[in-house]
Design an enzyme around this catalytic site. Structure first.
Site: not given
Length: 182
Positions: A113, A128-130
């Site tokens: 990431r 998604h941010y997760r």
């Protein structure tokens, strides 16, 4: 094809080193699974061209690992830029999930990431941010169930697609032996 909000996007990348500021992405792959970890689709495996100066700056571990796998030769032969690789992957993932619905799934995925945020920001923003990071379960199992990790043997190929399938298999292993559904 209908977009499924429960599908998971599994990613792995190979890089020239560990620093997003000075190292670059040289290979990436994505696999889509359903919530039960069954493969729905396999994305392209993309090898990104990098200049000789970038490749020559790799440390001995990366030169040895990526040389042994043949990745260095594939990088030198590739005509694909980072931006073209990003566009191809975006085209693929948009066929399977809506933006910002799937966590980024994989092993030590925070490292991927970080590189993606720097070098492929549109693709990073699609997730998604997760994160669904299998290495979190590995670290917990080491501490709470010593010995459990020893039974799952990794091949450590350091090839993007093979590493994704190994991460999926590892999560299946932890689901069966560590996470108990009641």
């Amino acid at each position: 094809m209908a977009l499924n909000p429960t599908h998971l996007l599994w990613l792995d990348m190979e890089m020239t080193g560990l620093s997003p500021e000075s190292d670059r992405i040289i290979e990436l792959a994505i696999v889509v699974t359903d919530a039960d970890l069954n493969t729905v689709a396999e994305g392209p495996v993309l090898v990104v061209h990098q200049p000789d100066a970038v490749m020559d700056a790799m440390d001995s571990w990366n030169r040895g690992t990526h040389g042994k796998s043949g990745l260095i030769d594939r990088v030198k032969a590739s005509q694909l830029s980072e931006s073209d690789a990003e566009a191809q992957m975006l085209e693929f993932v948009k066929q399977h999930v809506s933006p910002r619905t799937s966590p980024m799934c994989g092993n030590s995925i925070c490292q991927d990431r970080r590189f993606m945020a720097r070098h492929m920001p549109e693709l990073e923003a699609f997730f998604h941010y997760r994160n669904l990071d299998v290495s979190t379960l590995k670290e917990l199992a080491k501490r709470w169930r010593p010995g459990l990790c020893d039974a799952f043997k990794k091949s450590n190929k350091h090839e993007a697609l093979a590493d994704i399938y190994e991460s999926i298999d590892e999560l299946r292993y932890y689901r069966e032996h560590f996470i108990r559904a009641e």
